[in-house]
Write a protein that holds these residues in place. Structure first.
Motif, PDB file in Angstrom:
ATOM      1  N   ALA A   7      -6.770   6.539 -15.356  1.00 58.15           N
ATOM      2  CA  ALA A   7      -7.780   7.129 -14.470  1.00 58.15           C
ATOM      3  C   ALA A   7      -7.503   6.756 -13.018  1.00 58.15           C
ATOM      4  N   HIS A   8      -6.666   5.726 -12.825  1.00 58.63           N
ATOM      5  CA  HIS A   8      -6.373   5.234 -11.473  1.00 58.63           C
ATOM      6  C   HIS A   8      -5.068   5.846 -10.975  1.00 58.63           C
ATOM      7  N   VAL A   9      -5.133   7.112 -10.639  1.00 61.53           N
ATOM      8  CA  VAL A   9      -3.971   7.836 -10.124  1.00 61.53           C
ATOM      9  C   VAL A   9      -4.184   8.104  -8.641  1.00 61.53           C
ATOM     10  N   PRO A  10      -3.123   8.434  -7.896  1.00 62.57           N
ATOM     11  CA  PRO A  10      -3.292   8.687  -6.456  1.00 62.57           C
ATOM     12  C   PRO A  10      -4.329   9.763  -6.150  1.00 62.57           C
ATOM     13  N   VAL A  11      -5.115   9.511  -5.130  1.00 59.59           N
ATOM     14  CA  VAL A  11      -6.120  10.470  -4.664  1.00 59.59           C
ATOM     15  C   VAL A  11      -5.426  11.473  -3.747  1.00 59.59           C
ATOM     16  N   GLU A  12      -5.510  12.738  -4.084  1.00 63.91           N
ATOM     17  CA  GLU A  12      -4.873  13.780  -3.286  1.00 63.91           C
ATOM     18  C   GLU A  12      -5.707  14.089  -2.047  1.00 63.91           C
ATOM     19  N   SER A  13      -5.037  14.279  -0.933  1.00 67.15           N
ATOM     20  CA  SER A  13      -5.728  14.630   0.303  1.00 67.15           C
ATOM     21  C   SER A  13      -4.697  15.124   1.302  1.00 67.15           C
ATOM     22  N   THR A  14      -5.183  15.699   2.381  1.00 70.60           N
ATOM     23  CA  THR A  14      -4.306  16.157   3.454  1.00 70.60           C
ATOM     24  C   THR A  14      -4.521  15.348   4.732  1.00 70.60           C
ATOM     25  N   THR A  30       3.690  12.169   6.828  1.00 71.86           N
ATOM     26  CA  THR A  30       4.023  13.552   7.175  1.00 71.86           C
ATOM     27  C   THR A  30       2.976  14.165   8.086  1.00 71.86           C
ATOM     28  N   GLN A  31       1.810  13.521   8.186  1.00 64.11           N
ATOM     29  CA  GLN A  31       0.763  14.017   9.068  1.00 64.11           C
ATOM     30  C   GLN A  31       1.049  13.593  10.499  1.00 64.11           C
ATOM     31  N   GLY A  32       0.386  14.272  11.457  1.00 61.16           N
ATOM     32  CA  GLY A  32       0.601  13.973  12.865  1.00 61.16           C
ATOM     33  C   GLY A  32       0.172  12.574  13.237  1.00 61.16           C
ATOM     34  N   GLN A  80       9.288  10.481   5.836  1.00 61.08           N
ATOM     35  CA  GLN A  80       8.593  11.546   5.122  1.00 61.08           C
ATOM     36  C   GLN A  80       8.127  11.000   3.777  1.00 61.08           C
ATOM     37  N   GLY A  81       6.857  10.718   3.691  1.00 62.12           N
ATOM     38  CA  GLY A  81       6.341  10.188   2.437  1.00 62.12           C
ATOM     39  C   GLY A  81       4.999   9.516   2.614  1.00 62.12           C
ATOM     40  N   HIS A  82       4.597   8.768   1.586  1.00 62.90           N
ATOM     41  CA  HIS A  82       3.326   8.062   1.555  1.00 62.90           C
ATOM     42  C   HIS A  82       3.571   6.567   1.408  1.00 62.90           C
ATOM     43  N   VAL A  83       2.804   5.775   2.129  1.00 62.12           N
ATOM     44  CA  VAL A  83       2.870   4.324   2.024  1.00 62.12           C
ATOM     45  C   VAL A  83       1.512   3.818   1.558  1.00 62.12           C
TER      46      VAL A  83
END
Length: 243
Positions: A7-14, A30-32, A80-83
């Motif tokens: 149930a503890h998976v990454p929360v999707e968002s922009t 990847t966001q500004g 380019q990615g998520h930390v």
């Protein structure tokens, strides 16, 4: 394979910053906003192509750190990615810097590299745990992720109000506020945490702005001696972040 862990998976968002849970933050590179500056060692995972570099500091900035002992060792996260960032399972809070905030370096998890960074003097010979002799001042347009031990309290300060808080529980405040250290007791009582009350130095806030308080107090260093009352805050800020 079945488990409640899934149930503890990454929360999707922009968004640029997204809380995965109260103690874990995802920064989307990847966001500004350019690179993200984070506490060294705060990365617990990352996805994609991410480059981690120790943050450059010029000679002036390092001289200020050496004189003030207010240090925040940073790493630059870019690519380019998520930390995913965390710090000893402390609670994380993301906010817009807006007009500027003053914060203890120990309470900073990460912030946009577009923000200006300075060191502000607390004109006091007294080393207070959270509201130390020197604090960081963040200014400009961008976001910062702050750390608290437990769920915090935000107090609004308006003209005519008298807001005081234990200096060891104060995390950050608006730079627009006027602040003053006070200890309504004898000097010897301060070093004993006000004798039988267990209380010590207080910060008084005036003007218009906000104060962030955590539900945890750190005991002041026991080797501190001397000092006086009624110290004013705010000094000249020096240094800055470099993109």
């Amino acid at each position: 394979m079945h488990s409640t862990l899934f149930a503890h998976v990454p929360v999707e968002s922009t968004g640029r910053y997204t809380l995965q849970n109260p103690q874990l933050l995802k920064a989307d590179l990847t966001q500004g906003g350019g690179a993200v500056l984070a506490r060294q060692g705060a990365m617990v995972a990352f996805e994609g192509q991410v480059d981690f570099q120790s943050q450059y500091k010029n000679r002036s900035w390092r001289n200020v750190e050496r004189m003030t002992q207010e240090r925040l060792e940073l790493m630059k996260c870019k690519g380019q990615g998520h930390v995913y960032l965390a710090n000893f399972a402390q609670h994380i809070h993301v906010m817009d810097v807006g007009g500027g905030i003053t914060v203890d370096s120990a309470s900073v998890l990460a912030f946009d590299s577009t923000l200006g960074v300075g060191i502000v003097a607390v004109d006091s010979a007294v080393g207070i745990a959270s509201a130390g002799a020197y604090n960081l001042e963040l200014t400009g347009t961008g976001k910062v992720a702050l750390l608290t031990s437990g769920e915090p309290l935000v107090l609004e300060v308006t003209p005519g109000t008298n807001i005081c808080a234990d200096a060891d529980a104060v995390i950050a405040w608006s730079t627009t506020l006027r602040t003053q250290m006070q200890a309504p007791t004898s000097t010897s009582g301060v070093w004993r945490r006000k004798g039988a009350t267990g209380e010590g130095w207080e910060m008084q806030f005036q003007g218009s702005g906000y104060v962030l308080i955590q539900p945890s107090e750190l005991m002041p260093p026991q080797h501190i001696r001397g000092g006086a009352f009624g110290f004013g805050l705010r000094g000249n800020s020096m240094g800055g972040s470099r993109n």
